[in-house]
Scaffold this active site. Structure first.
Site, PDB file in Angstrom:
ATOM      1  N   TYR A 245       0.820  -1.211   0.000  1.00  8.56           N
ATOM      2  CA  TYR A 245       0.000   0.000   0.000  1.00  8.56           C
ATOM      3  C   TYR A 245       0.857   1.267   0.000  1.00  8.56           C
ATOM      4  CZ  TYR A 245      -4.412  -2.458   0.616  1.00  8.56           C
ATOM      5  OH  TYR A 245      -5.506  -3.234   0.420  1.00  8.56           O
TER       6      TYR A 245
ATOM      7  N   GLU B 117       5.564 -29.609  15.788  1.00  6.10           N
ATOM      8  CA  GLU B 117       4.897 -29.128  14.582  1.00  6.10           C
ATOM      9  C   GLU B 117       3.544 -28.509  14.907  1.00  6.10           C
ATOM     10  OE1 GLU B 117       4.182 -32.162  11.644  1.00  6.10           O
ATOM     11  OE2 GLU B 117       2.871 -30.887  10.473  1.00  6.10           O
TER      12      GLU B 117
ATOM     13  N   ASP C 191       4.510 -34.794  12.629  1.00  4.56           N
ATOM     14  CA  ASP C 191       3.710 -35.933  12.191  1.00  4.56           C
ATOM     15  C   ASP C 191       4.585 -36.867  11.359  1.00  4.56           C
ATOM     16  OD1 ASP C 191       1.406 -35.017  13.310  1.00  4.56           O
ATOM     17  OD2 ASP C 191       0.583 -34.173  11.462  1.00  4.56           O
TER      18      ASP C 191
END
Lengths: 651, 368
Positions: free
Chosen positions: B101, B197, B249
């Protein structure tokens, strides 16, 4: 449910099992009788192009105009044709507006050779009567159905006879006829036959009163006549619309197209049955004489070769050849190498005339035209011509960039109009308006890889962009898909030729577009650099904490920009805007006027002393509403382009 | 744009001003101003085995001003450099979107915007990072806070003392910029760092006060750890010499997260040297764990085609060539299943805290 169904089927089966002889063979035989052509076409009028009222109006105009042009051209007269379509007065009350009316009176007047008195009734009131069917020569009409079918349609829908005035010369009297067809016998019935006073020294006028609908737009009478004007720039056409407007399509080519010659059939185009008939009908007494005399391109030597291959005697009597011998002869003809038929029987429009026609009727930036060398399908010689008109014309192009008023917010996009190209198709100079997708020309346009030439094209669609594609097939026998002559049949030879023509046009357009793009991009480059230099200099000044000689940096950068964008050379390109150099048979229109083989349109001299510039706005009158809103836009820009400087600035 | 009080420019600001100098010097010599920007792509990435990190190659691309294709980008790059310099002078940090912007405006006498959307300005910031060898943090551009820390660490943030052992179970939200100028590490008495995680598992460990019992720092990045989390882990690891363990995981994405923490990412290869932790260890979930810990087969999830494709890609990465890793990934592919950390709850809600991690740490069962 199932039981009742079973029942009915069994009950129905009984009578078929035991047929009662209701009609005897003798009775059936008594019912058999001949069907006249007229009766057949009364019931099947869609075959001739009278499916619905709108199309019927067009077909009537078309048949009358085709006849007028054929007659004048064959007589070696530059055609002047007046087409008048008016709302037919309906018993006393005020006629409805053209868009609401259901009855029209179509009057077509030409300056042709006129018709001798005795021939008038059969020409206009007998189907399959004509001069064009039995010869192999290029003409608009082929079958001798058209105008009498229109008369029959008039008779069917309004009951009014066809009115004809014809005069064969200044010294001859003008004859007035009112005729109808006796549909059972296919014979004319004459209602009125008298000599009258008629001003024109020569010519024919046909008036038909029919049920129809007048609607503008695609496949309308207006479009048809406009397209006639494009392909026939040697015709002076005046059209009085049902709404009371007068549209003039002035003549831009002042010589007739060369007279096509009549030819004998070429052996390759003959079917077996026809060969048998010809063998039977020939006046020759020997086979070699028959072959050499009744066919084109068969010399004595070639005839000898055919006979040898067919193992037939040179002196065999043609009438005695049938059965296996005839088959052997037919095969021998196909196996022998025979020169392609002469092409002087076909008279193409010519590149110059196509260019003039397109330029006259269609506003654009670039025009080109190609006439292919003659080619042959099934023994019939034909010539394909292709043309292109591209762009919106300088006035429109100049008007367009004024649209965006505010800078864009995120996600907003400038609107791009994505119109598709328009294909205008002709067969022997006659516009084809219906069944576009069934036509070989249309398929060829789709198959041409327009992207190679810088034109957008989605898969299986017409090319995009402001473009009109012109395709003309001239032949002694145009293979139409139906009697109403709406689409050209898809022969490989024909489609291949069309594609070759379109490809040549496409290559020229591609060159034009690339050149224009190059000039534009140079211009844009410089523009861009100028804008960006401003930004970069400001940002650098801020980065340096204000300690920077801004003007010096700006001048330095601008100098590099000019050097990088080609300097004076670019100025030349920008000023010259390409030009038609190296592009044969093309016209390029720039704001300064057309370049190339552009015709000076009548009335051009009259406008503000700049003849080169005048044609474009002038055509406005002759070609209204080619694209929606076009005329309005043109008028708006006309005011804006009063001075040259204003125009330049916008570019 | 606004100018801050005049003070001697910092090293980053000097680098940014260098962009302007490039333009000025080139203009003086009547040459096309050119920035040479290192190429940021897989093709320009090398794995430095000795240092154990992904490094950026030497390939560079020239961005020149007087080339139609690049002119706008060049102009935009200068504008972004200007905005970044403004941040430096004002001592502010900002987001990518605010940069967009700040630099967006309509160019003089035209209807053309300097930028049409943020996608145009984001890559330019990365371009400047690599070109000037300045991290995004150093350029004062931040991302969302997207990580949490809890444990025996004391930080100073804007002069506030933050004791991460006294922040309840929510912990401290790791800011995106953790450079020494912004965050000071006053003290750290932990024995190791556990980078988790998923936020859910981090919450479990935090709630169970795992960090207190095992004297460690708990960090999470809620998925792919953001730069702030990676940088903080790296600083703690480097400044206090404590090991880092990564708990993810058991799927190809978990492996990749680990590799990003360890060797650095392909996209941001140029900052591996500041972010990567080559000594980080993979503590779990390993494809061998279901066997060792008796996880039933029915808590696994079938590998989909994407998983399999990704796993096969990982097999080819040079930093996954160690024998153990090849075995680890192949074992997962052979089983056809992946396991989430959450699956451990099948045994017991506190299985992770009470059994899994303690046993892992005791057995030193991790991959390097």
């Amino acid at each position: 449910m199932s039981t009742s169904l079973a029942k009915t089927t069994t009950t129905e089966k009984i009578p078929t099992a035991e047929p009662k002889a209701t009609v005897s063979a003798a009775e059936m035989g008594a019912r058999q009788r001949e069907i006249s052509v007229s009766e057949f076409f009364t019931k099947n009028r869609h075959l001739l192009g009278f499916d619905n009222p709108r199309k019927a109006l067009l077909t009537c105009v078309k048949e009358a105009v085709d006849n007028a042009l054929d007659a004048a051209e064959e007589a070696g007269i530059l055609p002047d044709v007046l087409v008048k379509v008016e709302v037919a007065p309906s018993n006393g009350s005020a006629p409805p507006p053209a868009s609401q009316a259901t009855r029209f009176r179509v009057t077509v007047t030409d300056n042709g050779p006129g018709i001798v008195r005795q021939q008038i009734p059969p020409i206009f009131a007998k189907l399959l009567y004509g001069s064009k069917f039995h010869r192999l020569r290029m003409s608009r009409g082929q079958q001798g159905i058209g105008i009498s079918a229109a008369g029959m349609y008039a008779q069917l829908t309004t009951g009014k006879p066809v009115q004809i005035i014809s005069r064969t010369g200044a010294r001859a009297a003008a004859h007035y006829f009112e005729v109808q067809i006796d549909t059972k016998k296919n014979e004319p019935r004459i209602f009125e036959n008298k000599k009258i006073d008629w001003k024109p020294p020569r010519g024919t006028q046909v008036t038909l009163e029919i049920e129809g609908r007048y609607q503008k737009g695609r496949a309308s009478v207006d479009e048809y006549l406009e397209q006639v004007a494009i392909a026939n720039p040697h015709v002076n056409l005046v059209y009085l619309t049902p709404e009371g407007e007068t549209r003039e399509y002035p003549r831009t080519i002042h010589e007739l197209p060369p007279q096509p010659k009549e030819i004998k059939p070429h052996p390759y185009g003959i079917e077996f049955g026809i060969l048998l008939r010809m063998l039977h009908d020939t006046k020759s007494h020997s086979l070699s004489g028959f072959l050499a005399g009744d066919f084109s391109r068969v010399s004595a030597a070639v005839a000898q070769e055919i006979c040898k291959t067919a193992k037939l005697s040179l002196n065999a009597r043609p009438r005695n050849i049938h059965g296996e011998d005839a088959e052997a002869l037919y095969k021998a003809i196909q196996a022998t190498k025979i020169m392609a038929p002469p092409s002087n029987c076909v008279s193409p429009i010519g590149e110059k005339a196509i260019l003039h026609g397109l330029y006259k009727q269609i506003k654009g930036d670039f025009y080109t035209a190609v006439t292919r060398p003659p080619s042959v399908y099934r023994g019939n010689p034909f010539v394909i011509e292709a043309g292109l008109a591209y762009g919106k014309g300088p006035e429109q192009a100049a008007a367009a960039p004024e649209a965006p008023a505010a800078p864009l917010a995120e996600g907003e996009q400038r609107e791009d109009d994505s119109e598709l190209a328009r294909v205008i198709r002709y067969a022997n100079r006659v516009p084809l308006l219906y069944q576009q997708s069934a036509c070989a020309t249309f398929k060829a346009v789709l198959e041409t890889a327009w992207r190679n030439y810088g034109i957008a094209q989605s898969k299986g669609a017409l090319p995009g962009g402001p473009m009109v594609v012109f395709v003309h097939m001239a032949s002694v026998w145009v293979p139409f898909t139906s009697e109403s002559k709406e689409a050209i049949a898809d022969y490989d030879e024909i489609r291949k030729e069309i594609k070759l023509g379109l490809q040549e046009c496409g290559r020229r357009l591609g060159m034009f577009l690339r050149r224009r793009e190059r000039a534009k991009s140079e211009f844009r480059r410089r523009n861009i650099f100028e804008l960006y230099i401003e930004e970069v200099v400001e940002a650098c000044a801020r980065l340096k904490g204000g300690k920077l000689a801004k003007e010096k940096l700006k001048t330095q950068l601008q100098k590099i920009a000019t050097k990088r964008t080609g300097g004076a050379r670019t100025d030349e390109i920008l000023g010259g805007d390409g030009g038609p150099e190296g592009l044969p048979h093309s016209i390029i229109v720039t704001p300064e006027g057309p370049e190339g083989e552009a015709p000076v349109l009548p009335g051009a001299e009259a406008s503000d002393g700049a003849p080169a510039e005048a044609p474009a706005p002038k055509t406005e009158k002759a070609a209204p509403g080619r694209r929606k809103g076009k005329a309005k836009a043109a008028r708006a820009t006309k005011a804006a382009r009063s001075t040259k400087t204003a125009k330049r600035k916008r570019r | 744009m606004a100018q801050a009080k005049v003070k001697s420019p910092g090293p980053v600001e000097k680098k940014l001003v260098g962009v302007a100098d490039t333009v000025i010097v080139a203009a003086d010599k009547s040459k096309d101003p050119t920035l040479s920007i290192p190429v940021r792509s897989l093709a320009n990435v090398n794995f430095n085995e000795k240092r154990g990190i992904i490094e950026m190659g030497k390939r560079k691309q020239a961005r020149t001003f007087f080339n139609v294709g690049m002119a706008k980008k060049f102009m935009q790059t200068v504008l972004v450099a200007d905005a970044l310099a403004e941040l430096q002078r004002a001592g502010l940090t900002t987001s990518l979107r605010e940069i967009y912007y700040r630099t967006k405006h309509t160019m003089k006498d035209s209807h053309e915007n300097t930028f049409d959307n943020q996608n145009e300005s984001d890559p330019l910031i990365e371009d400047l990072e690599v070109t000037l060898a300045a991290l995004r943090e150093e350029l004062h551009v931040r991302a969302e806070n997207a990580g949490s820390i809890v444990g025996p660490v004391v930080l100073a943030d804007d002069g506030d003392r933050v004791d991460c052992a006294r922040l309840g179970k929510g912990g401290y939200s790791v800011p995106s910029i953790v450079e020494p100028e912004f965050i000071e590490i006053r003290r750290c008495t932990a024995d190791f760092i556990l980078l988790v995680e998923k936020g859910t598992q981090w919450n479990r460990l935090s709630e169970d006060k795992f960090w207190r019992r095992y004297n460690c720092v708990l960090l999470t990045g809620n998925g792919q750890p953001p730069r702030g989390v990676r940088r903080l882990a790296r600083r703690l690891h480097e400044e206090y010499k404590i090991p880092v363990y990564v708990l993810v995981d058991n799927d190809p994405w978990g492996y990749y997260i680990y590799s990003v923490v360890k060797q650095g990412s392909i996209n941001l290869a140029f900052e591996s040297q500041r972010m990567a932790i080559p000594k980080a260890k993979f503590i779990g979930l390993s494809s061998a764990d279901p066997d060792h810990y008796g996880l039933p087969r029915n808590v696994g999830i079938k590998l989909n085609d994407k998983d399999i494709g990704r796993a096969k890609e990982l097999l080819k990465y040079r930093w996954f060539q160690k024998k153990d890793w090849q075995e680890e990934i192949k074992r997962m592919l052979a089983s056809g299943l992946k396991y989430e950390l959450d699956a451990l709850a099948n045994k017991d809600f506190r299985y992770l805290t009470k059994t899994y991690l303690p046993r892992k740490l005791k057995e030193q069962d991790w991959l390097d």
